[in-house]
Design a protein around this motif. Sequence first.
Motif, PDB file in Angstrom:
ATOM      1  N   TRP A 279      52.480 -19.064  20.013  1.00 53.93           N
ATOM      2  CA  TRP A 279      52.853 -19.537  21.347  1.00 53.93           C
ATOM      3  C   TRP A 279      54.366 -19.576  21.486  1.00 53.93           C
ATOM      4  O   TRP A 279      55.082 -19.947  20.553  1.00 53.93           O
TER       5      TRP A 279
ATOM      6  N   TYR B 229      51.009 -17.673  30.341  1.00 53.06           N
ATOM      7  CA  TYR B 229      49.711 -17.301  29.772  1.00 53.06           C
ATOM      8  C   TYR B 229      48.646 -17.503  30.851  1.00 53.06           C
ATOM      9  O   TYR B 229      48.722 -18.434  31.651  1.00 53.06           O
TER      10      TYR B 229
ATOM     11  N   GLY C 190      46.287 -12.317  31.857  1.00 54.46           N
ATOM     12  CA  GLY C 190      47.721 -12.155  31.632  1.00 54.46           C
ATOM     13  C   GLY C 190      48.112 -10.757  31.181  1.00 54.46           C
ATOM     14  O   GLY C 190      47.330 -10.028  30.585  1.00 54.46           O
TER      15      GLY C 190
ATOM     16  N   ALA D 241      46.853 -11.654  26.378  1.00 52.18           N
ATOM     17  CA  ALA D 241      47.805 -12.666  26.841  1.00 52.18           C
ATOM     18  C   ALA D 241      47.132 -14.000  27.140  1.00 52.18           C
ATOM     19  O   ALA D 241      47.767 -14.905  27.683  1.00 52.18           O
TER      20      ALA D 241
ATOM     21  N   VAL E 167      46.642 -17.577  21.869  1.00 46.99           N
ATOM     22  CA  VAL E 167      47.828 -17.811  21.045  1.00 46.99           C
ATOM     23  C   VAL E 167      47.439 -18.579  19.785  1.00 46.99           C
ATOM     24  O   VAL E 167      46.331 -19.140  19.694  1.00 46.99           O
TER      25      VAL E 167
ATOM     26  N   ALA F  58      44.011 -19.769  27.073  1.00 45.54           N
ATOM     27  CA  ALA F  58      44.522 -20.227  28.373  1.00 45.54           C
ATOM     28  C   ALA F  58      43.452 -20.029  29.438  1.00 45.54           C
ATOM     29  O   ALA F  58      43.087 -18.894  29.752  1.00 45.54           O
TER      30      ALA F  58
ATOM     31  N   TRP G  82      44.636 -25.420  28.269  1.00 40.45           N
ATOM     32  CA  TRP G  82      44.342 -24.768  26.996  1.00 40.45           C
ATOM     33  C   TRP G  82      43.035 -25.284  26.399  1.00 40.45           C
ATOM     34  O   TRP G  82      42.794 -26.483  26.347  1.00 40.45           O
TER      35      TRP G  82
END
Length: 230
Positions: free
Chosen positions: A18, A24, A28, A176, A179, A188, A207
């Motif tokens: 991240w 994000y 993405g 994207a 993470v 995300a 998240w």
Amino acid sequence: MPPSGRPGGAASCAAPDWKPGQVYRPDGGRLWRLYDMGDKGWQFEYGDSPTGKPMMIDNFADQSRAHLVELMDQNPNQYWRIQSAGGGLYTIGGGRCLSATTVRQDVASLPCDGRKEQTWRLVPITDNGSEGAPGAPKHNVLFKLRSAAGNAIEVAGGSTTLETHLLTGDPAASTAAFVKYQGYYWYAQWYTTATPGTAESNGGRPWKRLFVRRRVGIRSRPRASSTHSR
């Protein structure tokens, strides 16, 4: 690529760490703002470029693939011809065309020869973030560039680092959206720049924590034998 396997299970993942300030989102890395530059052609600016730092689709030096480079008005590798291929599809290139490849592999820049992989739908993004009907290119409008097979051009990991690769996106999930942070993988669920595990100002928690990253090269200690002599 996003993590695979169920939470808590084994997984193979190339999710990036991240980065503070980076955008994000579930889709993405796939938004592009188009600019009609007249006789020069069209430019494609990454939709989540940092303020004051436009990042553009650019032909790699050896012309084999495309990558992300800061705006340079005098750089001919950042100007593209958009030409109708019929049936609502377009080619993007000139002498060489952007070409879809295998999922999550580099978008190639190959001699234009009419192959299906070189045809794209231009999918406009409305003000509320939804997709509109595919159509012709328009100046200063956000689009997704989706291949005839349904794979969008995607910035790897949504990164805005110089020379980040452009991928043939997986329709199921964007690189994207995932993470690594503090020993976990995270997903995300909507647009965010928040730190994984924290809430946004409205209380929403964008998240979703997936599972613990496995530590390579470390094995748990075997249990002591419980065998008893008679």
